[in-house]
Structure formats: C-alpha cells, structure tokens
Design an enzyme around this catalytic site. Sequence first.
Site, short mmCIF file in Angstrom:
data_model
loop_
_atom_site.label_atom_id
_atom_site.label_comp_id
_atom_site.label_asym_id
_atom_site.label_seq_id
_atom_site.Cartn_x
_atom_site.Cartn_y
_atom_site.Cartn_z
N ARG A 288 -1.18 17.44 51.85
CA ARG A 288 -1.68 18.90 51.60
C ARG A 288 -2.68 18.38 50.52
NH1 ARG A 288 2.66 21.70 47.38
NH2 ARG A 288 2.96 20.05 45.97
N HIS B 207 -3.26 27.25 45.72
CA HIS B 207 -2.93 27.04 47.01
C HIS B 207 -4.08 26.93 47.77
CE1 HIS B 207 1.20 27.19 45.98
NE2 HIS B 207 1.22 28.43 45.56
N ASN C 225 0.15 26.03 40.65
CA ASN C 225 0.02 25.44 42.00
C ASN C 225 -1.35 26.41 42.72
OD1 ASN C 225 -0.16 23.88 44.10
ND2 ASN C 225 1.97 23.86 44.55
N ASP D 62 -12.70 42.24 7.13
CA ASP D 62 -14.14 42.28 7.10
C ASP D 62 -14.67 40.98 6.30
OD1 ASP D 62 -16.75 43.31 8.24
OD2 ASP D 62 -16.97 43.11 5.79
N VAL E 193 4.07 19.05 42.01
CA VAL E 193 3.22 19.43 40.45
C VAL E 193 4.14 18.93 39.59
CG1 VAL E 193 2.38 21.07 39.38
CG2 VAL E 193 1.85 21.21 41.94
N PHE F 15 5.11 17.72 49.67
CA PHE F 15 6.23 18.52 49.13
C PHE F 15 7.48 18.55 49.88
CE2 PHE F 15 8.01 22.72 47.26
CZ PHE F 15 8.78 21.98 46.23
#
Length: 305
Positions: free
Chosen positions: A178, A262, A260, A60, A233, A161
């Site tokens: 993408r 999506h 990642n 405290d 990534v 990818f």
Amino acid sequence: MEDGFKLQQRHGKARVRVGRVWRDGDGTHHFSEWNVSISLLSDCLPAYVAGDNSDIVATDTMKNTVYAKAKECSQRLPVEDFAIELAKHFTSYYKQVTAAIIRIVEKPWERVNINGRPHAHGFKLGSEKHTTEVFLEKSGVLQVTSGIEGLAVLKTTKSGFEGFIRDKYTMLPETQERMLATEITALWRYSFKSLSSVPMKNHYFAEMYMDVKKVLLRTFFGCPKEGVYSPSVQSTLYDMAKVALGRFPELVSIQLKMPNLHFLPVNLSSKDNPAIVKFGDDVYLPTDEPHGSIEATLSRIHSKI
C-alpha cells in the site's frame, strides 16, 4: 484566596507577526518571519478582584516588545534564541512576572536559486514550519521544546497492514502493499534546565532542527534505493522516535503525531465488464477525511515531557 475560591490566571498576546531582515556586507540578505504568542504568569491579582490594573503588563506592550527585541537582534538567530530573549526580558524587566511562556511558529521562507545560483535577496515559501515553546521562570528554571508542523511525506510502496483485530464491523482487507502518506508533527524537548546550560554555539538550535528533521525523514523512508518496510504507521513512528533519541543525547523526549492519510486503490466496473477491475496499485483516490490518527511520545526513563 478569600471567599473559598482559588484563582489561577495568565494573560498575554497571541499571533504577533514579525518579519526580520538581516543584511550582510556582501549584499546577501537573510529573512525570517515569526508568529509569536506570549503568555505571562504574574502577580496581578488586584486586577481580577479589585479592578486595580497597576500590576498588569498591557498586552499591547507585549506586542511592541516583540518588534523592539527583533530590532535589537542585530545578528541572525534561530527562533529558539529569540524566544529565550523574549522570556528573559519579561521575567527580568517586570517584578510582577513570575514566569513567561513564549511560543513561536516560523514560516519556512527559503532562498531561491536562479540558474543554479542562490539569489541574494529572493525567497520562496516552503512547506513545513519550525516551532518552539520556551518556558522560563524568574528563578532561571528553563524548558525548551522545538518541533516541526506540516511535514508532509509519502512513499508509494514498502508499506502494509496485517494481523489487526477482525470482527463483524471490519471491512478493511489485509495487505503487504500500500501507499503510506502522513503529515508529521514532531515536538522534542531539550534537557536544558537553566539558561546557563544552553549551548553557546552560534545557530545551535537551527542546526539541531535540521539534524532532527533529517533523522526523522531518513528513518521514515529508509535508504534511497531499497527503502524500508513499514508494517504499520505505529511501528514506523516508534522507529523514528527511537532513532532520534538515540542520535541526540540532549533530547529527553519526542512526541510524534502521524495521521494516516489514505490513498485508496481505485476499483471500477462498467456495463460491459461488470467484474471489478483493480488498477494494479497505480491509480488511487486521495482522501484525508476521515483519516487514521496515530500519535505517541517516547521519553528517556526518569524524564518528563
């Protein structure tokens, strides 16, 4: 310790929330909101083994100290400087305390603009949070780590990818087109090893926070018109970390976590048209569960994170 045991202990106070307003002479107000967690390493063994609390700093008391020290900060200061002030107090004021760990998360309150003009005392809540952790020993040994939490970013193209391992469980198609979305968590450690080595420049840490964030974003997105292609990534994460360490020599390491998140292209079929129709990379199903988990730490040689 006796009886064949070894005890390692610490105690503290977590989630101490404090808001601080500073008022300029012209009527402009500045506001910060901090969530403070304190952990003290101290010589208070009797409290554990003998029920003797005479060497304990009450949690405290720690909470009240946060408010008192915030009041003492008459000039606006970055969250790192406030953490250092707290750590200095606990390690110097109490002889039992051998080290202090102060972690603070700052809420992103931003000044609002009304009709193109900054409001004198109006603020809105932003998104990503500024974090810091200060470790200070009584001897003066110092470690400062700063970071970002919840920096959500997305680009609608320039991501792919390909070439990953394929086996009987692989269903993911390869692609050169993408969306790429993630929520960046970044932690960078400064090279300062003592209180005396911390730059005396006003708002140094606040400026560094903004500069590091700008470099990370610029590397993620690329130039405004053409952007930059991301083959994964992992590759983008590494580029961001490498550029940050190259740009700021006072950083010895940076850790990035970039899940990642999506956005899956929607494919539809109907009774009249049983063939799967791909929506031409313009209609997506957003989903963040489950998501890919990608993280890494890049350090200068001979540095430790």
